[in-house]
Design a protein around this motif. Structure first.
Motif, PDB file in Angstrom:
ATOM      1  N   UNK A   1       6.491  18.574  -5.989  1.00  7.65           N
ATOM      2  CA  UNK A   1       5.747  17.364  -5.568  1.00  7.65           C
ATOM      3  C   UNK A   1       6.712  16.352  -5.479  1.00  7.65           C
ATOM      4  N   UNK A   2       7.846  16.279  -6.483  1.00  6.07           N
ATOM      5  CA  UNK A   2       8.764  15.138  -6.458  1.00  6.07           C
ATOM      6  C   UNK A   2       9.774  15.331  -5.131  1.00  6.07           C
ATOM      7  N   UNK A   3      10.139  16.398  -4.676  1.00 11.79           N
ATOM      8  CA  UNK A   3      10.913  16.651  -3.354  1.00 11.79           C
ATOM      9  C   UNK A   3       9.776  16.016  -2.237  1.00 11.79           C
ATOM     10  N   UNK A   4       8.713  15.989  -2.224  1.00 12.99           N
ATOM     11  CA  UNK A   4       7.757  15.793  -1.161  1.00 12.99           C
ATOM     12  C   UNK A   4       7.923  13.932  -1.072  1.00 12.99           C
ATOM     13  N   UNK A   5       7.837  13.452  -2.466  1.00 11.42           N
ATOM     14  CA  UNK A   5       7.918  12.185  -2.497  1.00 11.42           C
ATOM     15  C   UNK A   5       9.152  11.577  -2.208  1.00 11.42           C
TER      16      UNK A   5
ATOM     17  N   UNK B   1       0.860  -1.281   0.082  1.00  6.91           N
ATOM     18  CA  UNK B   1       0.093  -0.112  -0.071  1.00  6.91           C
ATOM     19  C   UNK B   1       0.896   1.391  -0.115  1.00  6.91           C
ATOM     20  N   UNK B   2       2.028   1.081   0.643  1.00  3.29           N
ATOM     21  CA  UNK B   2       2.901   2.408   0.799  1.00  3.29           C
ATOM     22  C   UNK B   2       3.508   2.510  -0.359  1.00  3.29           C
ATOM     23  N   UNK B   3       3.966   1.479  -0.890  1.00  9.31           N
ATOM     24  CA  UNK B   3       4.583   1.699  -2.355  1.00  9.31           C
ATOM     25  C   UNK B   3       3.610   2.064  -3.582  1.00  9.31           C
ATOM     26  N   UNK B   4       2.452   1.544  -3.636  1.00 10.92           N
ATOM     27  CA  UNK B   4       1.488   2.188  -4.540  1.00 10.92           C
ATOM     28  C   UNK B   4       1.097   3.682  -4.622  1.00 10.92           C
ATOM     29  N   UNK B   5       1.136   4.020  -3.183  1.00 10.38           N
ATOM     30  CA  UNK B   5       0.992   5.635  -3.011  1.00 10.38           C
ATOM     31  C   UNK B   5       2.208   6.469  -3.478  1.00 10.38           C
ATOM     32  N   UNK B   6       3.385   5.814  -3.118  1.00  8.20           N
ATOM     33  CA  UNK B   6       4.480   6.653  -3.441  1.00  8.20           C
ATOM     34  C   UNK B   6       5.473   6.259  -4.637  1.00  8.20           C
ATOM     35  N   UNK B   7       4.813   5.576  -5.371  1.00 10.16           N
ATOM     36  CA  UNK B   7       5.197   4.990  -6.947  1.00 10.16           C
ATOM     37  C   UNK B   7       4.969   6.367  -7.775  1.00 10.16           C
ATOM     38  N   UNK B   8       6.258   6.631  -8.623  1.00  8.69           N
ATOM     39  CA  UNK B   8       6.059   7.716  -9.711  1.00  8.69           C
ATOM     40  C   UNK B   8       6.757   7.408 -11.037  1.00  8.69           C
TER      41      UNK B   8
END
Length: 357
Positions: free
Chosen positions: A332-336, A201-208
């Motif tokens: 947005x990427x910096x937050x990721x 779940x964490x990975x799916x939210x923070x994948x880009x």
């Protein structure tokens, strides 16, 4: 012949000439732009098929993204090599310890491994504790090991480890332990499967995976034209026709950026006659460390190529991306990146590269 007939003949000749000139001008205008033979040559033969591979497994099913691909040797021999560290990590793997009564040779351990290094869609690995150094490492011939540990990934981009895969992991690990006269210990299945779901779940939210599309304003491009301009920015041919990559500074790590266009155009009998009106520039965010500034390089490459090739930078739906939009994507990427760092899964780390694969 009367003057009227002469006039009509002259007008007809002029009309035919105008049509011929117009058709020639139109065909020249619509023809794909070609590489300039007087400029630096397109990098091809020496720079072909350079994409590195993570978690390469000879027994992996065909078509998977972790299948073996050739790696450039000659042109990048000056590149540094990645650190050879143990692969298994309790952060992203289920671990099972295997105790032995006496040291086991690396040759015997390698012979005891299962024929496939997969458990379902997850990577299965075994490491040994080196007798001489007391360090964990991937199994190698000529070594002697005092203990072993087997592991299977909790999650990847296919999904989380499930009950069936955990059971298969137990079976494979137990078979290996029996072959080397060892004793295996396993953690609780329900706890590990729950941990796998949370990590997934964490990975799916923070994948880009970012992708910019460059579209031609007027005349289309030929494959050679794209190759020539991309080569000036450091891109080289990948293992797949129609794919170029910007290699990482460390040999063996994933490419920083990829450039892809129509595979059929790249494989055409005469590529120079294959018009290409757009191509994609892509960045797999978790695969590259933020210290390498991959988004900055993606943005600069897109803007530079658009300027050189008379194109525009758009999103996947054809909307032109403004400077303000590009700036916001960077923020947005910096937050990721910060979120990945806080989870000890920093972009570009071995754990992140395995999880997001």
């Amino acid at each position: 012949m009367s003057s009227l007939q002469l006039s009509l003949a002259a007008i007809g000749a002029l009309t035919v000439g105008a049509v011929v000139v117009y058709n020639y001008w139109t065909s020249r205008k619509n023809a794909p732009r070609q590489a300039d033979p007087h400029r630096e040559p397109v990098l091809e033969s020496a720079l072909h098929a350079i994409e590195p591979v993570l978690n390469a497994d000879p027994a992996a099913p065909a078509g998977r993204t972790d299948s073996i691909e050739p790696v450039l040797q000659d042109a990048f021999t000056h590149l540094s090599q990645p650190d050879r560290k143990p692969q298994l990590d309790a952060l992203i793997d289920v671990l099972a310890s295997i105790e032995v009564d006496q040291a086991v040779s690396g040759d015997a351990a390698l012979a005891a491994l299962p024929s496939t290094r997969r458990v379902g869609t997850k990577l299965f690995s075994v490491e040994g504790l080196v007798q001489e150094t007391g360090q964990w490492e991937a199994l190698a011939a000529g070594r002697r090991y005092n203990a072993f540990q087997a592991g299977v990934q909790l999650a990847n981009r296919v999904g989380a480890l499930n009950n069936i895969e955990f059971s298969e992991f137990v079976i494979k690990t137990q078979a290996f332990a029996d072959a080397i006269s060892g004793s295996a210990s396993f953690s609780d299945m329900l706890e590990e499967v729950a941990r796998a779901k949370e990590l997934d779940q964490f990975a799916s939210v923070h994948d880009a995976q970012l992708s910019f599309t460059l579209c031609a304003r007027t005349a289309a491009w030929s494959p050679g034209y794209i190759h020539q301009h991309a080569a000036r920015l450091g891109f080289v041919s990948g293992a797949i026709p129609g794919r170029l990559v910007l290699p990482a500074l460390v040999q063996g790590l994933p490419a920083v950026l990829s450039l892809t266009f129509d595979t059929h155009a790249a494989m055409a009998e005469d590529p120079d006659l294959s018009p290409i009106r757009f191509f994609a520039l892509s960045l797999d965010v978790p695969q590259t460390a933020r210290e390498e500034k991959p988004y900055f390089r993606l943005r600069e490459a897109a803007v530079s190529l658009a300027a050189q090739m008379d194109g525009v930078v758009t999103d996947g739906e054809g909307q032109v991306l403004s400077e303000a939009t590009l700036d916001q994507i960077g923020l947005d990427l910096q937050k990721l990146y910060d979120a990945l760092d806080a989870r000890e899964l920093s972009a570009g780390s071995p754990q992140a590269r395995r999880l997001f694969s």
